[in-house]
Scaffold this motif. Sequence first.
Motif, mmCIF file in Angstrom:
data_model
loop_
_atom_site.group_PDB
_atom_site.id
_atom_site.type_symbol
_atom_site.label_atom_id
_atom_site.label_comp_id
_atom_site.label_asym_id
_atom_site.label_seq_id
_atom_site.Cartn_x
_atom_site.Cartn_y
_atom_site.Cartn_z
ATOM 1 N N LEU A 34 -77.297 17.470 111.971
ATOM 2 C CA LEU A 34 -78.545 16.900 112.363
ATOM 3 C C LEU A 34 -79.785 17.575 111.694
ATOM 4 O O LEU A 34 -80.848 17.248 111.970
ATOM 5 N N LEU A 35 -79.253 18.843 110.794
ATOM 6 C CA LEU A 35 -80.479 19.596 110.412
ATOM 7 C C LEU A 35 -81.365 18.837 109.247
ATOM 8 O O LEU A 35 -82.685 19.003 109.378
ATOM 9 N N PRO A 36 -80.659 18.379 108.121
ATOM 10 C CA PRO A 36 -81.582 17.751 107.365
ATOM 11 C C PRO A 36 -82.538 16.519 107.859
ATOM 12 O O PRO A 36 -83.718 16.492 107.198
ATOM 13 N N PRO A 37 -82.001 15.737 108.935
ATOM 14 C CA PRO A 37 -83.053 14.846 109.245
ATOM 15 C C PRO A 37 -84.276 15.732 110.182
ATOM 16 O O PRO A 37 -85.651 15.024 109.973
ATOM 17 N N LEU A 38 -84.198 16.717 110.584
ATOM 18 C CA LEU A 38 -85.097 17.469 111.205
ATOM 19 C C LEU A 38 -86.097 18.222 110.227
ATOM 20 O O LEU A 38 -87.292 18.027 110.492
ATOM 21 N N VAL A 39 -85.436 18.550 109.022
ATOM 22 C CA VAL A 39 -86.446 19.007 108.152
ATOM 23 C C VAL A 39 -87.132 17.918 107.758
ATOM 24 O O VAL A 39 -88.157 18.270 107.078
ATOM 25 N N ASN A 40 -86.742 16.912 107.361
ATOM 26 C CA ASN A 40 -87.311 15.791 106.705
ATOM 27 C C ASN A 40 -88.205 15.362 107.648
ATOM 28 O O ASN A 40 -89.184 14.541 106.907
ATOM 29 N N GLN A 41 -88.364 15.463 108.881
ATOM 30 C CA GLN A 41 -89.371 14.967 109.672
ATOM 31 C C GLN A 41 -90.500 16.084 109.881
ATOM 32 O O GLN A 41 -91.613 15.424 110.664
ATOM 33 N N LEU A 42 -90.461 17.103 109.544
ATOM 34 C CA LEU A 42 -91.663 17.825 109.554
ATOM 35 C C LEU A 42 -92.799 17.078 108.635
ATOM 36 O O LEU A 42 -92.720 16.844 107.722
ATOM 37 N N GLN A 99 -88.435 17.767 100.669
ATOM 38 C CA GLN A 99 -87.815 16.869 100.161
ATOM 39 C C GLN A 99 -86.386 17.458 99.595
ATOM 40 O O GLN A 99 -85.110 16.928 99.963
ATOM 41 N N TYR A 100 -86.540 18.421 98.686
ATOM 42 C CA TYR A 100 -85.512 19.056 98.030
ATOM 43 C C TYR A 100 -84.747 19.873 98.996
ATOM 44 O O TYR A 100 -83.354 19.670 98.935
ATOM 45 N N LEU A 101 -85.223 20.588 99.876
ATOM 46 C CA LEU A 101 -84.656 21.221 100.990
ATOM 47 C C LEU A 101 -83.652 20.380 101.804
ATOM 48 O O LEU A 101 -82.504 20.805 102.106
ATOM 49 N N ALA A 102 -84.240 19.450 102.085
ATOM 50 C CA ALA A 102 -83.352 18.257 103.247
ATOM 51 C C ALA A 102 -82.368 17.686 102.373
ATOM 52 O O ALA A 102 -81.122 17.662 102.996
ATOM 53 N N ARG A 103 -82.318 17.331 101.115
ATOM 54 C CA ARG A 103 -81.436 16.705 100.356
ATOM 55 C C ARG A 103 -80.538 17.995 100.114
ATOM 56 O O ARG A 103 -79.146 17.850 100.185
ATOM 57 N N TYR A 104 -80.676 19.106 99.936
ATOM 58 C CA TYR A 104 -79.800 20.270 99.591
ATOM 59 C C TYR A 104 -79.089 20.519 100.691
ATOM 60 O O TYR A 104 -77.997 20.830 100.696
ATOM 61 N N LEU A 105 -79.907 20.720 101.910
ATOM 62 C CA LEU A 105 -79.104 20.687 103.247
ATOM 63 C C LEU A 105 -77.895 19.672 103.587
ATOM 64 O O LEU A 105 -76.829 19.732 103.920
ATOM 65 N N GLY A 106 -78.477 18.508 103.064
ATOM 66 C CA GLY A 106 -77.395 17.496 103.604
ATOM 67 C C GLY A 106 -76.228 17.366 102.335
ATOM 68 O O GLY A 106 -75.262 16.793 102.735
ATOM 69 N N ASP A 107 -76.492 17.551 101.256
ATOM 70 C CA ASP A 107 -75.410 17.654 100.260
ATOM 71 C C ASP A 107 -74.495 19.078 100.384
ATOM 72 O O ASP A 107 -73.325 18.853 99.883
ATOM 73 N N SER A 108 -74.981 19.923 100.866
ATOM 74 C CA SER A 108 -74.218 21.154 101.198
ATOM 75 C C SER A 108 -72.943 20.761 102.203
ATOM 76 O O SER A 108 -72.236 21.617 102.421
ATOM 77 N N ALA A 109 -73.337 19.773 103.275
ATOM 78 C CA ALA A 109 -72.186 19.398 104.170
ATOM 79 C C ALA A 109 -71.858 20.775 104.966
ATOM 80 O O ALA A 109 -70.609 20.903 104.920
#
Length: 120
Positions: free
Chosen positions: A53-61, A71-81
């Motif tokens: 749930l962390l990438p959508p939270l970062v993306n909603q900031l 956006q890069y940070l949210a993508r990185y968090l999502g891809d790191s799984a």
Amino acid sequence: VLVATQCVSFVLRPDWSWSGLVDVRSVLPLLSLASLAGSLLLQCASITDKCSLLPPLVNQLTTDALDTGRQYLARYLGDSAAGIYVKGVRLDMLMVANIVYFLAFAVSGLFGFAARFLHQ
């Protein structure tokens, strides 16, 4: 599974009676160990679900402008799984539900076999 096997082997003994309460008390530590293992599985799965749930939270900031770094940070968090892995398999609530379903199926089968065996 170990607890169910212990219970079925206890019931299938030829000299089985309710007076063997000492043997029933010997199963209690296994039951407590199984409940602790189940609790640990649920806690690990909840941590993994929180990590997903962390990438959508970062993306909603919200910011005023389009922030490519965010956006890069949210993508990185999502891809790191991120999450908890057991032997290369991600442990989430779906996996815990599958484990519980399999164990319930196995215990139900063992008790059904024991009941059929004792009925004869």
